[in-house]
Motif scaffolding. Sequence first.
Motif, PDB file in Angstrom:
ATOM      1  N   SER A   1      30.180 -52.898 -18.933  1.00 29.17           N
ATOM      2  CA  SER A   1      31.115 -53.078 -17.821  1.00 29.17           C
ATOM      3  C   SER A   1      32.450 -52.451 -18.196  1.00 29.17           C
ATOM      4  N   LYS A   2      33.273 -52.192 -17.213  1.00 26.71           N
ATOM      5  CA  LYS A   2      34.504 -51.410 -17.419  1.00 26.71           C
ATOM      6  C   LYS A   2      35.445 -52.028 -18.446  1.00 26.71           C
ATOM      7  N   GLU A   3      35.602 -53.369 -18.377  1.00 21.65           N
ATOM      8  CA  GLU A   3      36.578 -53.993 -19.264  1.00 21.65           C
ATOM      9  C   GLU A   3      36.171 -53.952 -20.735  1.00 21.65           C
ATOM     10  N   LYS A   4      34.901 -53.605 -21.001  1.00 18.02           N
ATOM     11  CA  LYS A   4      34.421 -53.543 -22.387  1.00 18.02           C
ATOM     12  C   LYS A   4      34.826 -52.248 -23.102  1.00 18.02           C
ATOM     13  N   GLY A   5      35.301 -51.248 -22.355  1.00 16.85           N
ATOM     14  CA  GLY A   5      35.905 -50.074 -22.974  1.00 16.85           C
ATOM     15  C   GLY A   5      34.970 -49.115 -23.680  1.00 16.85           C
ATOM     16  N   HIS A   6      33.719 -49.027 -23.240  1.00 13.60           N
ATOM     17  CA  HIS A   6      32.797 -48.081 -23.876  1.00 13.60           C
ATOM     18  C   HIS A   6      33.297 -46.636 -23.757  1.00 13.60           C
ATOM     19  N   LEU A   7      33.909 -46.308 -22.626  1.00 13.77           N
ATOM     20  CA  LEU A   7      34.328 -44.927 -22.404  1.00 13.77           C
ATOM     21  C   LEU A   7      35.421 -44.502 -23.375  1.00 13.77           C
ATOM     22  N   ARG A   8      36.352 -45.386 -23.680  1.00 16.96           N
ATOM     23  CA  ARG A   8      37.398 -44.976 -24.618  1.00 16.96           C
ATOM     24  C   ARG A   8      36.874 -44.878 -26.049  1.00 16.96           C
ATOM     25  N   ILE A   9      35.837 -45.649 -26.375  1.00 18.42           N
ATOM     26  CA  ILE A   9      35.208 -45.479 -27.684  1.00 18.42           C
ATOM     27  C   ILE A   9      34.577 -44.087 -27.774  1.00 18.42           C
ATOM     28  N   LEU A  10      33.854 -43.700 -26.721  1.00 21.19           N
ATOM     29  CA  LEU A  10      33.229 -42.383 -26.721  1.00 21.19           C
ATOM     30  C   LEU A  10      34.271 -41.277 -26.860  1.00 21.19           C
ATOM     31  N   ASN A  11      35.390 -41.406 -26.152  1.00 22.19           N
ATOM     32  CA  ASN A  11      36.455 -40.410 -26.255  1.00 22.19           C
ATOM     33  C   ASN A  11      36.989 -40.304 -27.675  1.00 22.19           C
ATOM     34  N   LEU A  12      37.164 -41.431 -28.343  1.00 28.21           N
ATOM     35  CA  LEU A  12      37.691 -41.437 -29.713  1.00 28.21           C
ATOM     36  C   LEU A  12      36.684 -40.849 -30.701  1.00 28.21           C
ATOM     37  N   LEU A  13      35.400 -41.097 -30.469  1.00 29.96           N
ATOM     38  CA  LEU A  13      34.386 -40.578 -31.381  1.00 29.96           C
ATOM     39  C   LEU A  13      34.350 -39.051 -31.383  1.00 29.96           C
ATOM     40  N   THR A  14      34.726 -38.442 -30.280  1.00 28.04           N
ATOM     41  CA  THR A  14      34.726 -36.972 -30.238  1.00 28.04           C
ATOM     42  C   THR A  14      35.800 -36.372 -31.133  1.00 28.04           C
ATOM     43  N   LYS A  15      36.765 -37.184 -31.558  1.00 26.72           N
ATOM     44  CA  LYS A  15      37.859 -36.688 -32.395  1.00 26.72           C
ATOM     45  C   LYS A  15      37.546 -36.763 -33.884  1.00 26.72           C
ATOM     46  N   LEU A  16      36.368 -37.298 -34.228  1.00 24.05           N
ATOM     47  CA  LEU A  16      35.984 -37.377 -35.641  1.00 24.05           C
ATOM     48  C   LEU A  16      35.518 -36.011 -36.134  1.00 24.05           C
ATOM     49  N   ASN A  17      35.869 -35.696 -37.379  1.00 24.73           N
ATOM     50  CA  ASN A  17      35.488 -34.399 -37.938  1.00 24.73           C
ATOM     51  C   ASN A  17      34.356 -34.520 -38.947  1.00 24.73           C
ATOM     52  N   PHE A  18      33.540 -35.566 -38.818  1.00 28.75           N
ATOM     53  CA  PHE A  18      32.367 -35.742 -39.671  1.00 28.75           C
ATOM     54  C   PHE A  18      31.197 -36.212 -38.815  1.00 28.75           C
ATOM     55  N   ASP A  19      30.016 -36.087 -39.344  1.00 35.03           N
ATOM     56  CA  ASP A  19      28.811 -36.496 -38.625  1.00 35.03           C
ATOM     57  C   ASP A  19      28.710 -38.021 -38.605  1.00 35.03           C
ATOM     58  N   PHE A  20      28.102 -38.577 -37.580  1.00 32.21           N
ATOM     59  CA  PHE A  20      27.940 -40.028 -37.459  1.00 32.21           C
ATOM     60  C   PHE A  20      26.801 -40.318 -36.499  1.00 32.21           C
ATOM     61  N   ARG A  21      26.389 -41.587 -36.453  1.00 34.59           N
ATOM     62  CA  ARG A  21      25.437 -42.069 -35.469  1.00 34.59           C
ATOM     63  C   ARG A  21      26.033 -43.315 -34.812  1.00 34.59           C
ATOM     64  N   TYR A  22      25.809 -43.452 -33.508  1.00 33.45           N
ATOM     65  CA  TYR A  22      26.395 -44.550 -32.753  1.00 33.45           C
ATOM     66  C   TYR A  22      25.311 -45.222 -31.915  1.00 33.45           C
ATOM     67  N   THR A  23      25.169 -46.541 -32.073  1.00 26.86           N
ATOM     68  CA  THR A  23      24.191 -47.320 -31.317  1.00 26.86           C
ATOM     69  C   THR A  23      24.904 -48.186 -30.284  1.00 26.86           C
ATOM     70  N   ILE A  24      24.416 -48.135 -29.041  1.00 31.99           N
ATOM     71  CA  ILE A  24      24.922 -48.996 -27.975  1.00 31.99           C
ATOM     72  C   ILE A  24      23.792 -49.920 -27.535  1.00 31.99           C
ATOM     73  N   ILE A  25      24.051 -51.239 -27.558  1.00 27.09           N
ATOM     74  CA  ILE A  25      23.071 -52.217 -27.094  1.00 27.09           C
ATOM     75  C   ILE A  25      23.660 -52.992 -25.921  1.00 27.09           C
ATOM     76  N   GLY A  26      22.929 -53.025 -24.804  1.00 27.32           N
ATOM     77  CA  GLY A  26      23.394 -53.792 -23.652  1.00 27.32           C
ATOM     78  C   GLY A  26      23.037 -53.120 -22.343  1.00 27.32           C
ATOM     79  N   THR A  27      23.160 -53.873 -21.272  1.00 23.88           N
ATOM     80  CA  THR A  27      22.949 -53.356 -19.922  1.00 23.88           C
ATOM     81  C   THR A  27      24.138 -53.751 -19.058  1.00 23.88           C
ATOM     82  N   GLY A  28      24.248 -53.116 -17.899  1.00 27.33           N
ATOM     83  CA  GLY A  28      25.346 -53.465 -17.014  1.00 27.33           C
ATOM     84  C   GLY A  28      25.622 -52.381 -15.996  1.00 27.33           C
ATOM     85  N   PRO A  29      26.573 -52.628 -15.111  1.00 23.94           N
ATOM     86  CA  PRO A  29      26.826 -51.724 -13.978  1.00 23.94           C
ATOM     87  C   PRO A  29      27.387 -50.361 -14.366  1.00 23.94           C
TER      88      PRO A  29
END
Length: 364
Positions: free
Chosen positions: A211-239
């Motif tokens: 959901s919007k208040e959980k801030g998934h989108l801003r996490i994704l934006n910040l992850l693009t600024k990393l200069n190393f390889d990583f893996r990211y897991t998202i667990i959950g459902t919602g609108p």
Amino acid sequence: MNPKRKKILFILPTLTAGGAERVISFVAQNIDKSKFESTLLIVGHKEDAVYSVEEIPLIFLEKSRVLNATTNIFWFLLKYRPDVVLSSIGHLNTLMGLLSGFFPKTKLIVREASVISAMSDAKKENKEIPKKKYFLNFLASLRAKLGDLSLKWIDVVICQSKDMASDFINIFNLPEEKVVIINNPITQIYPLKTETDKTDIPRFITVGRLSKEKGHLRILNLLTKLNFDFRYTIIGTGPEKDSIFERMEKLGLSEKVNYIPYTEEVLKHISQHDLFLQGSYVEGFPNTVLESCLVGTPVLAFNVPGGTKEIITHGENGYLVETEKEYLHYLNNRLNLAPEQIRKSVEDRFNKSKILRQFEALFN
């Protein structure tokens, strides 16, 4: 001779995956059975239940909406005559407040799940949360209008954090003695992670409603600024699932993200990751943050209204930051926090025996 057991009726809209559902069903099953007779009443459907309930009566009204169950709840109260009713989740709490006027001998306790004003502020001020009205804000507005009438018959309001309590007192002009703070308990134990689980590629994880208040989108934006390889897991459902996946694709992150809609092995997944990421703009009392600390995985979170700050101690079991710049700093510069230290930081404060005693004292 033992005194007569108090009849406690716990009532929820559903028994689907969620913090309120887990905590209330846990409390209903684990309070002292020599002193209390528990019954769990669910407005929704049995087929949707994800939590197991044993050794206490469990009743499903098989209704899709709380409003449609009004008559059923009224007749159940009339027949069962509980000493105490504990309900949780806003729209159900409002209904119970209105119905309880017909049952003056029954004490009504409602449990709050969010910081209402912060949810509204986030909607107005944050670009990730559009200004258009949506259902949660309609409910908040409706509750404000019905507040005086509904709260007139409520005996106690349980809030999960200090911010939530202060917010509720201010919005509804309640006397402080009518509000109590009871944090969520640790409801299950899982083996502590070990240092040998580490890999060369950092692994991040977020668990929660999409959901919007959980801030998934801003996490994704910040992850693009990393200069190393990583893996990211998202667990959950919602609108917001579609929006999250669209942003993920646009940012070129799809190959780095593992998505799991639902799992009963949340703790196992968290323990297999190096850092729990919380991007929320507001929280109630985040069970997944507590669980992450329990298995020894540190948490990176924003210092927002709600209970996160009551769980996370900066530099001890995670990182609590004010800005996205600070968030990015700790993504790049994680401290070596020992799993034993992380678990110990929450064990004493939120152990189930302590929290259950607080509920039992309230019922008495």
